[in-house]
Design an enzyme around this catalytic site. Structure first.
Site, PDB file in Angstrom:
ATOM      1  N   ASP A  67     -12.996  21.614  -0.906  1.00 14.62           N
ATOM      2  CA  ASP A  67     -12.055  20.975  -1.736  1.00 14.62           C
ATOM      3  C   ASP A  67     -11.358  21.879  -2.909  1.00 14.62           C
ATOM      4  OD1 ASP A  67     -14.341  20.629  -3.086  1.00 14.62           O
ATOM      5  OD2 ASP A  67     -14.360  18.459  -2.642  1.00 14.62           O
ATOM      6  N   HIS A 138     -18.714   9.400  -2.561  1.00 12.24           N
ATOM      7  CA  HIS A 138     -17.729  10.393  -1.886  1.00 12.24           C
ATOM      8  C   HIS A 138     -18.334  11.538  -1.287  1.00 12.24           C
ATOM      9  CE1 HIS A 138     -16.725  12.498  -5.976  1.00 12.24           C
ATOM     10  NE2 HIS A 138     -17.620  13.234  -5.313  1.00 12.24           N
TER      11      HIS A 138
END
Ligand code: F6R
Length: 260
Positions: A67, A138
């Site tokens: 990410d 997450h």
């Protein structure tokens, strides 16, 4: 899921790093999926030390990070480009033309996310994906409600995630609201996955990930669907597991003794 529980975070971290080193030693041209966050620098120190000791070379490895914050340039001190250079790439021999991180400052972030996912697929998927876990469950920046069928895309970060990562930003600067993250389906297509969690703050998310029902409310539960995931924990992160003793019985002190 293989669940390995170690006495200390150092032992857990070392085991996670060793899995990466073994993979690269066996397959020097493998594709690694890499993560950032506070759990990872000790792992990357192990990799760096192993490289400096001459035990492993990364020159033929391809990497894809999970990410990047939307809006940050690669040279921003809080960007994951900067993190990876500082924590791993600059001190080792990774071929920087083969290390990939989403471009957070791309003019069209949605198009960048699609391009990035296509690039992972063109590389033949990830061989070994390294993951951490957020306190809200997450993985990558796949926040709660992320579809198990998701691919690389833009996600809005939760307040909890932005608060947790505030510590990396200087006074007056807030973490961005959006990130590009590799999707859950893309993660599940990895051949092997190793998730490392240490510390008591991760205990509730770890318990839900391993023993909770499959749910987009805890994206890490998706890993229950993956056939080759190793979860590496220290005692604190494992402290809320109901079947902790069973996991410990299967792999005493995190050891993987062959069944005879
Ligand atoms: C970052 C990432 C995140 C982190 C997670 C845990 O690339 O993938 O999922 O692994 O937020 O972060 P730390 O290690 O800071 O607790």
């Amino acid at each position: 899921m293989k669940i390995l529980i170690f006495d200390t975070s150092e032992m857990a971290t070392s085991r996670a790093a060793q899995q990466i080193i073994d993979r690269v030693a066996a397959h020097p041209d493998c594709v690694l999926g890499l993560a950032t966050g506070g759990t990872m620098p000790p792992v990357y120190r192990h990799l760096t030390n192993a490289h400096l000791a001459g035990s492993v070379d990364f020159a033929s490895v391809t990497t894809f990070n999970l990410d990047e914050y939307v809006g940050l340039t690669p040279d921003h001190p809080c960007s994951y480009h900067h993190f990876m250079a500082q924590e791993l790439f600059d001190a080792t021999d990774f071929d920087r033309s083969q290390t990939h991180i989403p471009m957070g400052n791309a003019p069209d972030p949605e198009a960048e996310a699609k391009r990035y996912d296509a690039k992972i697929q063109a590389a033949g998927a990830i061989d070994l994906q390294l993951l951490g876990i957020g306190t809200n469950g997450h993985i990558g920046f796949n926040e709660p409600t992320s579809s198990f069928g998701s691919r690389t895309r833009i996600k809005t970060l939760t307040k909890a995630t932005r608060s947790a990562n505030q510590r990396y930003f200087s006074d007056g600067e807030e973490p961005p609201r959006y990130a590009i993250t590799v999707g859950i389906q893309t993660i599940l297509e990895s051949r092997d996955i190793v998730l490392l969690a240490t510390g008591e703050s991760k205990a509730p998310a770890v318990a839900t990930m391993i023993e909770g029902a499959l749910s987009a409310s805890c994206p890490a539960t998706a890993l229950q669907l993956h056939p080759a995931t190793t979860i590496i924990l220290d005692q604190d992160a494992a402290s809320q597991l109901k079947l902790r003793e069973y996991y410990f019985q299967v792999h005493p002190n995190g050891q993987e003794t062959p069944i005879v």
